[in-house]
Design a protein around this motif. Structure first.
Motif, short mmCIF file in Angstrom:
data_model
loop_
_atom_site.label_atom_id
_atom_site.label_comp_id
_atom_site.label_asym_id
_atom_site.label_seq_id
_atom_site.Cartn_x
_atom_site.Cartn_y
_atom_site.Cartn_z
N LYS A 145 0.77 -1.25 -0.01
CA LYS A 145 -0.10 0.08 0.02
C LYS A 145 0.98 1.14 0.13
O LYS A 145 0.37 2.28 -0.61
N GLY A 146 1.99 1.27 0.49
CA GLY A 146 2.91 2.40 0.44
C GLY A 146 2.35 3.36 1.61
O GLY A 146 2.25 4.62 1.30
N ALA A 147 1.69 2.92 2.76
CA ALA A 147 1.19 3.49 3.76
C ALA A 147 2.13 4.61 4.34
O ALA A 147 3.41 4.34 4.43
N GLY A 148 1.47 5.62 4.73
CA GLY A 148 2.37 6.63 5.43
C GLY A 148 3.32 6.93 4.74
O GLY A 148 3.68 7.24 3.60
N ALA A 149 4.56 7.29 5.47
CA ALA A 149 5.90 7.66 4.98
C ALA A 149 6.68 6.46 4.23
O ALA A 149 7.74 6.64 3.67
N LEU A 150 6.05 5.43 4.13
CA LEU A 150 6.66 4.28 3.66
C LEU A 150 6.65 4.35 2.06
O LEU A 150 5.35 4.28 1.62
N GLU A 151 7.41 4.09 1.35
CA GLU A 151 7.45 4.08 -0.02
C GLU A 151 7.00 2.74 -0.42
O GLU A 151 7.11 1.79 0.05
N LYS A 152 6.17 2.57 -1.52
CA LYS A 152 5.53 1.24 -2.17
C LYS A 152 6.79 0.47 -2.76
O LYS A 152 7.79 0.83 -3.18
N ASP A 153 6.57 -0.67 -2.35
CA ASP A 153 7.84 -1.71 -2.56
C ASP A 153 7.09 -3.03 -3.10
O ASP A 153 7.30 -3.90 -2.02
N PRO A 154 6.53 -3.15 -4.48
CA PRO A 154 5.93 -4.31 -4.57
C PRO A 154 6.83 -5.55 -4.55
O PRO A 154 6.52 -6.64 -4.24
N ASP A 155 8.10 -5.55 -4.98
CA ASP A 155 9.00 -6.76 -4.80
C ASP A 155 9.23 -7.09 -3.31
O ASP A 155 9.19 -8.27 -3.19
N ARG A 156 9.42 -6.01 -2.58
CA ARG A 156 9.73 -6.56 -1.15
C ARG A 156 8.26 -7.39 -0.61
O ARG A 156 8.36 -7.94 0.14
N ALA A 157 7.24 -6.80 -1.09
CA ALA A 157 5.89 -7.38 -0.53
C ALA A 157 5.91 -8.55 -0.89
O ALA A 157 5.43 -9.57 -0.34
N ALA A 158 6.27 -9.02 -2.11
CA ALA A 158 6.24 -10.46 -2.76
C ALA A 158 6.95 -11.31 -2.07
O ALA A 158 6.68 -12.42 -1.71
N SER A 159 8.28 -10.92 -1.81
CA SER A 159 9.18 -11.47 -1.03
C SER A 159 8.77 -11.95 0.29
O SER A 159 8.91 -13.23 0.77
N LEU A 160 8.06 -11.02 1.15
CA LEU A 160 7.32 -11.03 2.30
C LEU A 160 6.58 -12.27 2.24
O LEU A 160 6.45 -12.87 3.26
N ILE A 161 5.63 -12.12 1.24
CA ILE A 161 4.43 -12.88 1.18
C ILE A 161 5.14 -14.41 1.07
O ILE A 161 4.38 -15.52 1.59
#
Length: 459
Positions: free
Chosen positions: A370-386
């Motif tokens: 989602k790139g919530a708040g001050a956190l930048e969106k990072d779909p690759d990192r999100a996929a790795s974490l999933i």
């Protein structure tokens, strides 16, 4: 005499067609230009939108209301005839009957909701500067289902509508949805219009004052999900008020004062934090599960309890790290006692996942997606974490394979997940930024492989 002049003289006296061309063509051009100007003037006053009189617009309004509110077939036929004849006001009124965003206002209309048809009918009016057509077309173009090109067109058109000299503050009533969409354009670098967070803040505050429920849900209940620039803009907009001005911090963070001020703007009851519970005596470094649950609950409203959870997390305790992730998560923390912090939340969830906490990796993935708040969106990192989540808990696949749960993940996440699975040799189809049957099958195979690998170690 130059050779060119000599040739001209020779042709002039010897060739009658040459003389005719010199005499007739300029006059023909003049006639064509005059006809063009007369055609433009015939459509309306010079320099004004080519729409009809106020009286005609009122007549068409009555026809539209009868067609949509009473199911009057004759009224619909007259309205359609005017639209077919090229009347811009008729086209705009007919478009509202096809417009799915205002369908609820016309319960007995005989035509179906049709976004494409409404868009087509609104176009002439929007190009002529008709405010109704501009607003309605922008609203349609800015719907989530539209393309990126539609979104950019919608942002430009919505801003043109708001900047129009005839648009007044009172006209926001009834167009709260469009104002809120334009506010998002003004803080989105990809929108194609100049960024103006302060103006976005003013628009959002205006929609809150009009008690627009989606804005209340999005900017009061879910304030912590937004970027600091937008939160700061809201704080600045409320601080600029002459009556009941906001006096809290203007720093882009969510504070109790910020939430309280937004609730006041929306006409809600003033924010009153829960009273702090009595401080519990220190029980030592080790806590039972029940004691830790009590401590974690107290940390939502007591900074001393929060500090104790932090101290336990600093020692590497997975449960405490995950708890801090939840405490700072902008999805859950509304700023009642301390500000949400998406970066800190994600970092704690990632540390907790590395230490073996059950759902922490998925929580961090959601934040990066989602790139919530001050956190930048990072779909690759999100996929790795999933994938890490599926390794820890193969049953989590339900939240990806189920159509309802799966719809919460962004298109970019699905593309990143396909690449990650392809790198492991599990996904072999073309990578595309959408959820498809092939990636669902690959997720199930990946989860099944981890389930099989974990089985021998189970008691």
């Amino acid at each position: 005499m130059t050779p060119r002049a000599a040739v001209h003289g020779s042709l002039w006296y010897e060739d009658p067609w040459y003389r005719l061309a010199w005499l007739a063509l300029p006059q023909a051009g003049t006639v064509l230009l005059a006809n063009l100007l007369f055609a433009l003037v015939a459509q309306g006053e010079w320099g004004r939108p080519a729409t009809g009189s106020r009286q005609r617009a009122a007549e068409l309004e009555i026809l539209r209301d009868r067609a949509g509110g009473e199911g009057d077939a004759a009224a619909l036929s007259q309205l359609a005839a005017g639209a077919k004849a090229g009347e811009i006001d008729a086209q705009t009124r007919l478009a509202t009957l096809y417009d799915p965003l205002v369908a609820g206002k016309f319960p007995r209309k005989a035509v179906p909701s049709d976004r494409a048809r409404a868009t087509e009918l609104y176009r002439a009016g929007s190009e002529a500067g008709d405010l109704v057509a501009m607003a309605r077309l922008a609203d349609l173009l800015l719907e989530e289902a539209g393309s990126e090109d539609d979104r950019r067109r919608g942002c430009r058109l919505a801003k043109a509508w708001l900047d129009h000299p005839a648009t007044t503050r009172d006209m926001l009533r009834g167009e709260e949805r469009l104002a809120e969409k334009l506010a998002r354009c003004l803080v989105d670098a990809e929108s194609g219009i100049p960024q103006d967070p302060r103006r976005a803040g003013d628009l959002i505050v205006d929609t809150l004052r009009l008690k627009y429920e989606p804005s209340i849900r999005t900017y009061v209940r879910g304030l912590g999900l937004h970027k600091p620039a937008l939160i700061r803009a809201l704080q600045e907009a409320m601080a600029a008020r002459t009556i009941g001005r906001y006096t809290g911090p203007v720093d882009g963070l969510v504070h109790p004062e910020t939430i309280a001020a937004l609730e006041r703007e929306a006409g809600l009851r003033p924010f009153l934090p829960d009273p702090a519970p009595e401080r519990r005596a220190e029980t030592g470094t080790g806590l039972t599960a029940e004691e830790f649950r009590s401590l974690a609950q107290a940390a939502t409203r007591d900074l001393a309890a929060l500090a104790r959870v932090q101290a336990i997390a600093d020692r590497g305790d997975a449960t405490a790290l995950a708890t801090l992730g939840y405490l700072y998560s902008p999805f859950l923390n509304k700023g009642e006692v301390f500000a949400p912090d998406a970066r800190r939340s994600a970092a704690n969830f990632e540390r907790a996942a590395a230490a073996g906490a059950r759902d922490a990796a998925a929580q961090a993935a959601g934040l990066y997606d989602k790139g919530a708040g001050a956190l930048e969106k990072d779909p690759d990192r999100a996929a790795s974490l999933i994938l890490r989540q599926l390794e820890l808990d193969p049953g989590y696949q339900l939240f990806l394979t189920d159509p309802v749960f799966g719809a919460t993940w962004s298109p970019a996440f699905w593309g990143a997940l396909q690449r990650a699975l392809a790198a492991r040799g599990i996904y072999t189809n073309p990578v595309e930024n959408r959820r498809n049957d092939a990636v669902i099958a690959a997720i199930r195979r990946f989860a099944q492989a981890n389930e099989t690998a974990r089985s021998p170690s189970r008691p």
